[in-house]
Motif scaffolding. Structure first.
Motif, short mmCIF file in Angstrom:
data_model
loop_
_atom_site.label_atom_id
_atom_site.label_comp_id
_atom_site.label_asym_id
_atom_site.label_seq_id
_atom_site.Cartn_x
_atom_site.Cartn_y
_atom_site.Cartn_z
N ASN A 3 0.88 -1.17 0.00
CA ASN A 3 0.00 0.00 0.00
C ASN A 3 0.92 1.22 0.00
O ASN A 3 1.77 1.35 0.87
N ILE A 4 0.76 2.07 -1.01
CA ILE A 4 1.62 3.26 -1.13
C ILE A 4 0.73 4.49 -1.19
O ILE A 4 -0.23 4.53 -1.98
N SER A 5 1.04 5.45 -0.34
CA SER A 5 0.16 6.62 -0.28
C SER A 5 0.94 7.87 0.09
O SER A 5 2.05 7.80 0.61
N LEU A 6 0.33 9.01 -0.19
CA LEU A 6 0.85 10.29 0.27
C LEU A 6 -0.06 10.78 1.38
O LEU A 6 -1.28 10.89 1.18
N GLN A 7 0.53 11.03 2.53
CA GLN A 7 -0.26 11.43 3.70
C GLN A 7 0.26 12.73 4.29
O GLN A 7 1.40 13.13 4.03
N LEU A 27 5.40 10.28 2.14
CA LEU A 27 5.17 9.09 1.32
C LEU A 27 5.27 7.87 2.23
O LEU A 27 6.31 7.65 2.86
N VAL A 28 4.18 7.12 2.34
CA VAL A 28 4.14 5.98 3.26
C VAL A 28 4.06 4.69 2.45
O VAL A 28 3.14 4.51 1.64
N VAL A 29 5.03 3.83 2.66
CA VAL A 29 5.05 2.51 2.00
C VAL A 29 4.80 1.46 3.06
O VAL A 29 5.52 1.38 4.06
#
Lengths: 180, 294
Positions: free
Chosen positions: B127-131, B289-291
């Motif tokens: 799950n890859i997101s920008l938080q 950026l959260v991986v």
């Protein structure tokens, strides 16, 4: 022999105590391991690596000499003196770092008159034993500093023989981080 | 009858129970660390994936040619990267290309392969997101543009432990691209600009980059207030030293919850941005950026 064993109250009592004690130990150990987060040395190291990375990233993002923003390392440190606190930089660090992380910000510089490396403590909070540090070197033009800046080169001489307003001053910005 | 034997039997039973308990615990404790071990095993992969995305522009090769525009060569061997050269500075175009390539999970496996998450032994879900900077695992706050997360690809992060997570701070290469308000300030005269806002906002910033090009105009100044001119001034500065710079009033906007912000300026040029795409940091808009891998 067997009959006497079953009839003896003293022996039975000792056995029950043994059972109760063993069950209690078992239950305590079971609940202990279920309710506690175990930080093994390996997980500790891995979370320290993450913390160091956050520190390096924050310093990288704040190293933006092209910006007019007062929270960049260049602008905040150029206007720093005994009476001007870099609120913009500190506010940004407070907003960017997680709530459970505290930090100290130090600037290591060369003091011309003393001919020694000095550390300027922008913040000087008490820290825990388990800290990590992240450093970044920045270059600021001598003329960018305020006249009473601790980082100002105000003497002639040195390796370049003449120090003018364009003289590049190198500062090591060190962020020391720890969990609270 | 010899009664001393009973004491020995008690001892045997007690010790047996203790030993059984001890053996059970000795076998149980390593299983407590299994989850941690799994997490530690995938932590380097999470680090590598985050590093590739935030420090590398990407790469493709078909054996005879190569380049960094990986999104145009998804049929070849590719490595996905989001920067355009400078580390920690993500390229907005590359973010959009990654979201388009993911295409509602139809290319989930292709991205898994491109990120090197299919080693011989095991494939890792991701799950890859920008938080936002304030986001955390228990309540993730995705940065958005027009109400949609800017980057959120992969499967939902499972609630059980054993998920390796790595975070990197990044900024966008275009400070105004994701702005809900992006207004230019440029006047030698005195002008009052007004902006309708809907707090909370992630960033509301007034940036004055210099005085207007008209050199005959007088010293610059700026005043900012919320809703009514009778309200206290949020910013009241004059002279070049005070007026030229950036003014991050996000905290004031989010605490006082105005509906309109007035910016009265004289002889300046610059811009105003309001965005939900991230927080203002070092003159740019940044996010985390959260991986997550498992």
């Amino acid at each position: 022999m067997q009959n006497s064993l079953l009839r003896c109250g003293k022996g039975q009592a000792f056995t029950l105590e043994g059972i109760v004690a063993a069950v209690m130990m078992l239950m305590v150990t079971y609940f202990l391991f279920h309710s506690t987060i175990i930080i093994s040395p390996l997980t500790g190291e891995s979370s320290d690596a993450q913390l160091k990375q956050l520190g390096l990233d924050v310093l990288t993002l704040l190293d933006n000499p092209d910006s007019e923003s007062n929270d960049t390392l260049q602008n905040a440190l150029a206007s720093l003196n005994e009476t001007t606190y870099p609120y913009g930089l500190i506010n940004t660090l407070n907003d960017a770092l997680p709530d459970n992380i505290d930090y100290n910000l130090n600037v290591i510089y060369y003091n011309v008159s003393e001919d020694e490396m000095y550390t300027y403590h922008v913040t000087n909070k008490a820290y825990t034993q388990d800290t990590v540090s992240a450093s970044r070197y920045i270059v600021v033009r001598n003329s960018a500093f305020v006249h009473d800046s601790p980082f100002l080169f105000n003497e002639s001489g040195g390796l370049e023989s003449s120090i003018d307003s364009e003289f590049p001053v190198v500062l090591e910005v060190k962020l020391i981080l720890w969990r609270v | 009858m010899d009664e001393f034997g009973k004491l020995g039997l008690d001892m045997v039973i007690g010790v047996s129970i203790f030993m059984l308990s001890f053996i059970f615990i000795a076998q149980y404790i390593p299983s407590v660390f299994v989850v941690e071990k799994g997490e530690i095993g995938s932590q380097p992969l999470a680090y590598r994936t985050a590093a590739l995305l935030t420090e590398d522009p990407g790469y493709w090769t078909n054996g005879s040619a190569n380049g960094t525009d990986w999104w145009n060569h998804t049929g070849d061997r590719i490595r996905i990267g989001l920067t355009s050269g400078e580390i920690n500075v993500v390229n907005i175009n590359r973010i959009q290309k990654l979201v388009n390539f993911y295409d509602n999970s139809s290319n989930y496996t292709a991205i898994q392969t491109a990120l090197g998450l299919t080693p011989p032994q095991k494939s890792f879900d991701y799950n890859i997101s920008l938080q936002a900077f304030t986001s955390n695992s228990s309540s993730p706050e995705y940065v958005t543009d027009n109400g949609e997360p800017i980057l959120l690809i992969g499967k939902p992060v499972p609630s059980y432990s054993g998920v390796a997570k790595y975070e990197r701070y990044v900024v966008y290469d275009n400070v105004t691209y994701y702005s809900d308000i992006s207004s230019k300030l440029d006047t030698p005269n005195t002008v009052t600009y007004s902006y309708s806002v809907s707090p909370p906002v992630r960033a509301f910033v007034i940036v004055t980059t210099g005085v207007n090009d008209n050199e005959t105009a007088t010293q610059p100044w700026m005043q900012v207030w919320f809703d009514s001119p009778s309200n206290p001034k949020i910013i009241d500065v004059s002279g070049e030293n005070e007026t030229i710079g950036s003014f991050d009033i996000t905290d004031e906007v989010n605490s006082q919850l105005p509906s309109t912000i007035y910016v009265k300026v004289h002889n300046v040029k610059g811009y105003v941005i309001q965005t939900q795409a991230g927080n203002y940091i070092g003159g740019r808009i940044g996010a985390k950026l959260v991986v997550a891998l498992w």
